[in-house]
Design an enzyme around this catalytic site. Structure first.
Site, PDB file in Angstrom:
ATOM      1  N   ASN A 138      -7.141  -0.653  -7.195  1.00 13.18           N
ATOM      2  CA  ASN A 138      -7.951   0.511  -6.820  1.00 13.18           C
ATOM      3  C   ASN A 138      -7.110   1.579  -6.173  1.00 13.18           C
ATOM      4  OD1 ASN A 138      -8.870   1.202  -3.800  1.00 13.18           O
ATOM      5  ND2 ASN A 138      -8.351  -0.966  -3.889  1.00 13.18           N
ATOM      6  N   PHE A 142     -10.081   6.541  -0.052  1.00 10.57           N
ATOM      7  CA  PHE A 142     -10.990   6.775   1.092  1.00 10.57           C
ATOM      8  C   PHE A 142     -12.125   7.724   0.803  1.00 10.57           C
ATOM      9  CE2 PHE A 142      -6.865   5.976   3.338  1.00 10.57           C
ATOM     10  CZ  PHE A 142      -7.138   4.648   3.545  1.00 10.57           C
ATOM     11  N   SER A 203      -2.053   1.834   3.869  1.00 13.23           N
ATOM     12  CA  SER A 203      -2.672   2.284   2.637  1.00 13.23           C
ATOM     13  C   SER A 203      -1.619   2.761   1.667  1.00 13.23           C
ATOM     14  CB  SER A 203      -3.654   3.413   2.876  1.00 13.23           C
ATOM     15  OG  SER A 203      -3.986   3.972   1.631  1.00 13.23           O
ATOM     16  N   ASN A 205      -2.214   4.374  -0.850  1.00  9.87           N
ATOM     17  CA  ASN A 205      -2.739   5.522  -1.605  1.00  9.87           C
ATOM     18  C   ASN A 205      -2.629   6.865  -0.925  1.00  9.87           C
ATOM     19  OD1 ASN A 205      -3.564   3.752  -3.542  1.00  9.87           O
ATOM     20  ND2 ASN A 205      -5.539   3.443  -2.568  1.00  9.87           N
ATOM     21  N   THR A 206      -2.742   6.851   0.395  1.00 11.40           N
ATOM     22  CA  THR A 206      -2.827   8.122   1.080  1.00 11.40           C
ATOM     23  C   THR A 206      -1.409   8.610   1.377  1.00 11.40           C
ATOM     24  OG1 THR A 206      -4.788   7.185   2.055  1.00 11.40           O
ATOM     25  CG2 THR A 206      -4.053   9.256   2.945  1.00 11.40           C
ATOM     26  N   LYS A 243      -5.204  -3.937  10.918  1.00 11.84           N
ATOM     27  CA  LYS A 243      -5.087  -4.460   9.549  1.00 11.84           C
ATOM     28  C   LYS A 243      -3.717  -4.123   8.984  1.00 11.84           C
ATOM     29  CE  LYS A 243      -7.565  -4.743   5.154  1.00 11.84           C
ATOM     30  NZ  LYS A 243      -8.868  -4.570   4.492  1.00 11.84           N
ATOM     31  N   ASN A 274      -4.306  -6.229   3.557  1.00 14.99           N
ATOM     32  CA  ASN A 274      -4.812  -5.234   2.615  1.00 14.99           C
ATOM     33  C   ASN A 274      -4.237  -5.518   1.218  1.00 14.99           C
ATOM     34  OD1 ASN A 274      -6.210  -3.001   1.797  1.00 14.99           O
ATOM     35  ND2 ASN A 274      -4.753  -1.507   2.595  1.00 14.99           N
TER      36      ASN A 274
HETATM   37  C1  LIG Z   1     -12.127  -1.547  -4.642  1.00 14.69           C
HETATM   38  C2  LIG Z   1     -11.529  -1.872  -3.302  1.00 14.69           C
HETATM   39  C3  LIG Z   1     -11.658  -0.969  -2.242  1.00 14.69           C
HETATM   40  C4  LIG Z   1     -11.102  -1.251  -1.002  1.00 14.69           C
HETATM   41  N1  LIG Z   1     -11.255  -0.354   0.032  1.00 14.69           N
HETATM   42  C5  LIG Z   1     -10.763  -0.667   1.251  1.00 14.69           C
HETATM   43  C6  LIG Z   1     -10.955   0.219   2.356  1.00 14.69           C
HETATM   44  O1  LIG Z   1     -11.594   1.257   2.252  1.00 14.69           O
HETATM   45  N2  LIG Z   1     -10.413  -0.128   3.546  1.00 14.69           N
HETATM   46  C7  LIG Z   1      -9.716  -1.289   3.710  1.00 14.69           C
HETATM   47  O2  LIG Z   1      -9.267  -1.573   4.803  1.00 14.69           O
HETATM   48  N3  LIG Z   1      -9.535  -2.144   2.690  1.00 14.69           N
HETATM   49  C8  LIG Z   1     -10.041  -1.865   1.472  1.00 14.69           C
HETATM   50  N4  LIG Z   1      -9.852  -2.752   0.440  1.00 14.69           N
HETATM   51  C9  LIG Z   1      -9.050  -3.973   0.654  1.00 14.69           C
HETATM   52  C10 LIG Z   1      -9.914  -5.204   0.958  1.00 14.69           C
HETATM   53  O3  LIG Z   1     -10.573  -5.048   2.186  1.00 14.69           O
HETATM   54  C11 LIG Z   1      -9.037  -6.469   1.015  1.00 14.69           C
HETATM   55  O4  LIG Z   1      -8.131  -6.333   2.078  1.00 14.69           O
HETATM   56  C12 LIG Z   1      -8.265  -6.718  -0.267  1.00 14.69           C
HETATM   57  O5  LIG Z   1      -9.029  -6.363  -1.394  1.00 14.69           O
HETATM   58  C13 LIG Z   1      -7.821  -8.169  -0.423  1.00 14.69           C
HETATM   59  O6  LIG Z   1      -8.931  -9.039  -0.552  1.00 14.69           O
HETATM   60  P1  LIG Z   1      -9.470  -9.624  -1.970  1.00 14.69           P
HETATM   61  O7  LIG Z   1      -8.276 -10.153  -2.709  1.00 14.69           O
HETATM   62  O8  LIG Z   1     -10.465 -10.660  -1.612  1.00 14.69           O
HETATM   63  O9  LIG Z   1     -10.086  -8.487  -2.681  1.00 14.69           O
HETATM   64  C14 LIG Z   1     -10.399  -2.470  -0.818  1.00 14.69           C
HETATM   65  C15 LIG Z   1     -10.291  -3.380  -1.880  1.00 14.69           C
HETATM   66  C16 LIG Z   1     -10.835  -3.103  -3.106  1.00 14.69           C
HETATM   67  C17 LIG Z   1     -10.696  -4.097  -4.233  1.00 14.69           C
HETATM   68  C1  LIG Z   2      -5.705  -0.669   1.862  1.00 15.19           C
HETATM   69  O1  LIG Z   2      -5.332  -0.177   0.619  1.00 15.19           O
HETATM   70  C2  LIG Z   2      -6.371   0.420  -0.131  1.00 15.19           C
HETATM   71  C3  LIG Z   2      -5.815   0.853  -1.429  1.00 15.19           C
HETATM   72  O2  LIG Z   2      -5.317  -0.215  -2.127  1.00 15.19           O
HETATM   73  C4  LIG Z   2      -7.008   1.542   0.630  1.00 15.19           C
HETATM   74  O3  LIG Z   2      -8.097   2.087  -0.091  1.00 15.19           O
HETATM   75  C5  LIG Z   2      -7.480   0.998   1.929  1.00 15.19           C
HETATM   76  O4  LIG Z   2      -8.104   1.967   2.717  1.00 15.19           O
HETATM   77  C6  LIG Z   2      -6.333   0.407   2.702  1.00 15.19           C
HETATM   78  N1  LIG Z   2      -6.837  -0.167   3.933  1.00 15.19           N
HETATM   79  C7  LIG Z   2      -6.748   0.460   5.015  1.00 15.19           C
HETATM   80  C8  LIG Z   2      -7.329  -0.160   6.205  1.00 15.19           C
HETATM   81  O5  LIG Z   2      -6.209   1.531   5.041  1.00 15.19           O
HETATM   82  C1  LIG Z   3      -8.401   3.644   6.367  1.00 11.20           C
HETATM   83  C2  LIG Z   3      -7.235   4.407   6.821  1.00 11.20           C
HETATM   84  O1  LIG Z   3      -7.268   5.277   7.658  1.00 11.20           O
HETATM   85  N1  LIG Z   3      -6.136   4.086   6.278  1.00 11.20           N
HETATM   86  C3  LIG Z   3      -4.948   4.603   6.816  1.00 11.20           C
HETATM   87  C4  LIG Z   3      -4.033   3.466   7.045  1.00 11.20           C
HETATM   88  O2  LIG Z   3      -2.902   3.945   7.685  1.00 11.20           O
HETATM   89  C5  LIG Z   3      -2.229   4.948   6.992  1.00 11.20           C
HETATM   90  C6  LIG Z   3      -1.093   5.385   7.838  1.00 11.20           C
HETATM   91  O3  LIG Z   3      -1.555   6.236   8.809  1.00 11.20           O
HETATM   92  C7  LIG Z   3      -3.094   6.115   6.656  1.00 11.20           C
HETATM   93  O4  LIG Z   3      -2.393   7.009   5.841  1.00 11.20           O
HETATM   94  C8  LIG Z   3      -4.314   5.631   5.959  1.00 11.20           C
HETATM   95  O5  LIG Z   3      -5.166   6.730   5.765  1.00 11.20           O
END
Ligand SMILES: Cc1cc2nc3c(=O)[nH]c(=O)nc-3n(C[C@H](O)[C@H](O)[C@H](O)COP(=O)(O)O)c2cc1C
Ligand SMILES: *[C@@H]1O[C@H](CO)[C@@H](O)[C@H](O)[C@H]1NC(C)=O
Ligand SMILES: CC(=O)N[C@H]1CO[C@H](CO)[C@@H](O)[C@@H]1O
Ligand SMILES: *[C@@H]1O[C@H](CO)[C@@H](O)[C@H](O)[C@H]1NC(C)=O
Ligand SMILES: *[C@@H]1O[C@H](CO)[C@@H](O)[C@H](O)[C@H]1NC(C)=O
Ligand SMILES: *[C@@H]1O[C@H](CO)[C@@H](O)[C@H](O)[C@H]1NC(C)=O
Length: 380
Positions: A138, A142, A203, A205-206, A243, A274
């Site tokens: 994915n 956010f 993350s 992605n960001t 996290k 994550n």
């Molecule tokens: C579609 C999708 C969206 C996610 N969005 C977030 C998110 O917004 N914030 C976050 O901390 N983790 C996010 N995660 C990560 C999950 O919380 C988890 O850490 C990760 O998917 C590993 O667990 P799993 O293998 O059971 O999916 C996302 C995961 C997936 C698959």
């Molecule tokens: C972990 O990574 C995903 C993208 O793979 C991101 O959407 C998610 O917000 C991240 N988790 C945190 C806490 O930033």
């Molecule tokens: C959910 C979230 O805020 N994710 C952040 C995780 O940490 C990195 C580093 O600051 C941010 O870029 C992400 O936005």
């Protein structure tokens, strides 16, 4: 037909099929895995996900006959969890489905990530199934309804007096210049209604993320966040968790662990892990080249390993997440050092019955090894 209407019909149809099936075959695991989920997967992954949220929102999920055995009760962070299986962040980003998820048997629900202002996230498509690998990639980036909306929903649940353990995963705006400021704002906003709070340094992605995995910035983030939490004007201040990304190397883990020894940086627990930006060579699905975070089975060992290392380095309570799809997987995380576990991707493939499956198998495994409860098995 307008695209909106079309997508509404698709979502409703997906919902109907799932609901009909639920009504007929309450909680049948293989029925879901082999028949229902493949039908749901005719929808694109984001629509399927929206359908799932829709169903949970209106609580159209099976009410379970399984009641949690005593062995699965676990107390950590000063909170009594009815069972250790939670929904990982990202599934219910906007707190629309909390009560439905509770009905499915989850012991707790982590909502978010929630950003201060509403934001739409990346362009679609932004989530991809890797079915042959039991994985997902994915790059949602956010998408969030923002603090105000999400807070309203949580307050409503609290006012209805429905007891459910809610963790809030805090995010920052994509365009924010001040990540720490965004987190502090989140802590002030949700501190009084969340059972626990999560901030992250993970993350893929960001833009700008990797720099965050830098000691000085992390130190600032932790001290400011803990200070905000400690200054909340309530008696029971929520635990603050960090996290982590699974892509940290051992040196980086040691740096973080070192930092966490400092009282002003000592969070109450860790969420590991994550998604990964790694692409293991054994992936076979067509979508394996997509950009984003990889979750599910290919993440499992990496996250378990990291739980093991961080447990030895810090001794903090850990929520273990990454590739769990059955009781054995959950038990491995617990033996590596996790006290609670979370799932996301496996629910995409197996549907709601997976929650009960994991709990039942976990209970069996504990008994088989002569443990009376989860706490006895943590880190063994
Ligand atoms: C579609 C999708 C969206 C996610 N969005 C977030 C998110 O917004 N914030 C976050 O901390 N983790 C996010 N995660 C990560 C999950 O919380 C988890 O850490 C990760 O998917 C590993 O667990 P799993 O293998 O059971 O999916 C996302 C995961 C997936 C698959
Ligand atoms: C972990 O990574 C995903 C993208 O793979 C991101 O959407 C998610 O917000 C991240 N988790 C945190 C806490 O930033
Ligand atoms: C959910 C979230 O805020 N994710 C952040 C995780 O940490 C990195 C580093 O600051 C941010 O870029 C992400 O936005
Ligand atoms: C959130 O995003 C907006 C613009 O997108 C930005 O101006 C603001 O500083 C960010 N942080 C907060 C706390 O609103
Ligand atoms: C702990 O952090 C504080 C505040 O950042 C700093 O002043 C202090 O030197 C640190 N102590 C150690 C042992 O690192
Ligand atoms: C549990 O799932 C893993 C994959 O995540 C698999 O390798 C293992 O065989 C499964 N165990 C049982 C008992 O079903």
């Amino acid at each position: 037909m307008s695209r909106k209407l079309k997508s509404l019909i698709k979502v409703t149809l997906g919902g109907y099929v799932t609901y009909a099936a639920i009504s007929i075959y309450k909680g049948e695991e293989s029925f879901y895995k082999n028949l229902i989920m493949p039908i749901v997967h005719l929808l694109d992954p984001e629509q399927a996900h929206n359908a799932a949220i829709f169903l949970s929102k209106y609580r159209l999920v099976p009410k379970l006959s399984y009641s949690d055995p005593k062995s699965l009760k676990v107390k950590v962070f000063g909170i009594e969890f009815p069972n250790p299986v939670g929904v990982a962040a990202g599934f219910d980003k906007n707190a629309k489905a909390v009560l439905g998820l509770k009905d499915m048997g989850f012991g707790f629900v982590e909502i978010g990530s929630v950003t201060p202002n509403p934001q739409t996230g990346n362009e679609k498509p932004r989530v991809f199934r890797l079915s042959e690998d039991a994985a997902v990639i994915n790059r949602y980036g956010f998408n969030s309804d923002g603090h105000e909306e999400v807070l309203k929903r949580i307050v409503k649940i609290r006012n209805e007096n429905k007891y459910v353990i809610i963790g809030v995963n805090l995010g920052k705006n994509k365009t924010s210049e001040d990540a720490v400021g965004d987190y502090v704002q989140g802590i002030n906003k949700f501190g009084t209604c969340a059972d626990y709070l999560v901030i992250n340094i993970s993350s893929p992605n960001t833009p700008g993320l990797r720099n965050m995995q830098n000691k000085e910035i992390l130190k600032q983030l932790l001290t400011a966040s803990l200070e905000a939490r400690n200054n909340l004007k309530i008696e029971n201040k929520p635990p603050l968790l960090l996290k982590l990304a699974p892509d940290l190397n051992y040196e980086e883990m040691k740096d973080i662990a070192e930092l966490l020894k400092n009282k002003s940086c000592r969070v109450d627990g860790l969420v590991i892990s994550n998604t990964t930006i790694d692409r293991p060579p054994h992936l076979i699905s067509n979508n394996k080249e997509e950009t984003g975070g990889l979750s599910g089975k290919p993440l499992k060992e990496k996250s378990t390993q990291m739980i093991y290392e961080m447990r030895r380095l810090t001794d903090l309570p850990i929520i273990g997440v990454g590739g769990i799809s059955n009781g054995t997987d959950a038990y491995e995380k617990i033996k590596a050092g996790a006290t609670l576990i979370q799932i996301y991707t496996s629910m995409i493939y197996e549907g709601p019955p997976i929650v009960t499956k994991i709990k039942r198998e976990l209970d069996c495994l504990l008994t088989k090894d002569g443990f009376n409860n989860i706490a006895d098995a943590v880190g063994k």
